[in-house]
Structures are given as C-alpha cells and as structure tokens.
Design an enzyme around this catalytic site. Sequence first.
Site, PDB file in Angstrom:
ATOM      1  N   GLN A  78       0.844  -1.199   0.000  1.00 11.20           N
ATOM      2  CA  GLN A  78       0.000   0.000   0.000  1.00 11.20           C
ATOM      3  C   GLN A  78       0.879   1.249   0.000  1.00 11.20           C
ATOM      4  O   GLN A  78       1.071   1.873   1.033  1.00 11.20           O
ATOM      5  CB  GLN A  78      -0.883  -0.032   1.247  1.00 11.20           C
ATOM      6  CG  GLN A  78      -1.859   1.099   1.370  1.00 11.20           C
ATOM      7  CD  GLN A  78      -3.102   0.894   0.564  1.00 11.20           C
ATOM      8  OE1 GLN A  78      -3.639  -0.190   0.548  1.00 11.20           O
ATOM      9  NE2 GLN A  78      -3.559   1.926  -0.100  1.00 11.20           N
ATOM     10  N   PHE A  79       1.437   1.605  -1.172  1.00  8.40           N
ATOM     11  CA  PHE A  79       2.359   2.734  -1.233  1.00  8.40           C
ATOM     12  C   PHE A  79       1.690   4.043  -0.849  1.00  8.40           C
ATOM     13  O   PHE A  79       2.353   4.990  -0.418  1.00  8.40           O
ATOM     14  CB  PHE A  79       3.022   2.843  -2.611  1.00  8.40           C
ATOM     15  CG  PHE A  79       2.198   3.557  -3.643  1.00  8.40           C
ATOM     16  CD1 PHE A  79       2.371   4.912  -3.853  1.00  8.40           C
ATOM     17  CD2 PHE A  79       1.246   2.884  -4.397  1.00  8.40           C
ATOM     18  CE1 PHE A  79       1.619   5.589  -4.800  1.00  8.40           C
ATOM     19  CE2 PHE A  79       0.493   3.535  -5.335  1.00  8.40           C
ATOM     20  CZ  PHE A  79       0.668   4.898  -5.541  1.00  8.40           C
ATOM     21  N   THR A  80       0.355   4.130  -0.928  1.00  8.48           N
ATOM     22  CA  THR A  80      -0.323   5.388  -0.627  1.00  8.48           C
ATOM     23  C   THR A  80      -0.246   5.764   0.849  1.00  8.48           C
ATOM     24  O   THR A  80      -0.569   6.899   1.206  1.00  8.48           O
ATOM     25  CB  THR A  80      -1.795   5.362  -1.082  1.00  8.48           C
ATOM     26  OG1 THR A  80      -2.478   4.304  -0.411  1.00  8.48           O
ATOM     27  CG2 THR A  80      -1.888   5.183  -2.591  1.00  8.48           C
TER      28      THR A  80
END
Length: 145
Positions: A78-80
């Site tokens: 989940q890079f966000t």
Amino acid sequence: MKLVLQRVREARVEVDGAIVGAIGQGLLALVCAERGDTDEKSDKLLAKLLKLRIFSDPAGKMNLSLQDVGGGLLLVSQFTLAADTSSGNRPGFSGAAAPDEGRRLYDHFVARAREAHPIVATGIFAADMQVHLVNDGPVTIPMSA
C-alpha cells in the site's frame, strides 16, 4: 516502513475478480516501504507486529498477540500510506520507496513473515486490488519503524 493493522474476523484480496489471498481471524496489514527503509527496519516492525497484544483474552482485555491466538496475517502492499497531504489537494508520494526497492522490501517482509508465522497470505504487489474485510472491534493501529 509504515503499516496500518486492522484486526479482522476475516479478510481477502481480489485481483481481476479472483481471490489471491484470504484469512479468517487475524490481522490485515497494509504495508508501505518508504525511501531509506532497510531490511533491519522491516524485521523490527514485523517482530513488533507479531507480538502486539491486540486480541482479547478470556476476560475481554486486549492481552493476546497474533501468535497467541494463531490467527492469519494478510499482507497487502500500500504505497499510498506514504502520502504527503501537507500542501494542495493532490497527495504527493515522493516519500514512498521507488517501485523496485518497494517490491524488494515488501517481498523481504513477506518472506520473513512466512518464516516466523504459519498463516500468511498476500495481495499482489502493484496490482489493482480490492480488499474485503470484517474489522473486528474495530481495532485499527498505525505502526512505523
């Protein structure tokens, strides 16, 4: 690294309509590798996650860990989570690790989790995923290393 943990009764990840990872009772961990993260930071965060006492004991007190209850661990990249929302209305993601390094760190985290815990499922790195969960409590905890 950053994590968002959600204690769940069940959770699953779908990609293109197919279930690619699923668990019953346990933890859903959204995993974000940030610039400057190392294998050592990853290992430290995983050790903390596995021992974090957020499951209820017979008296109803949060006193048991994932390992104590034998629950599943669903790891989803989940890079966000590295979003910077300090200016403007569009989040910036410059704090996230570059894609190749992010994948390496996520894969390292998954491999170490599988060495340390018997029930580990995952999403697919960089895929368009749909995450379904029944949050238990709800209990949602951010962690970072």
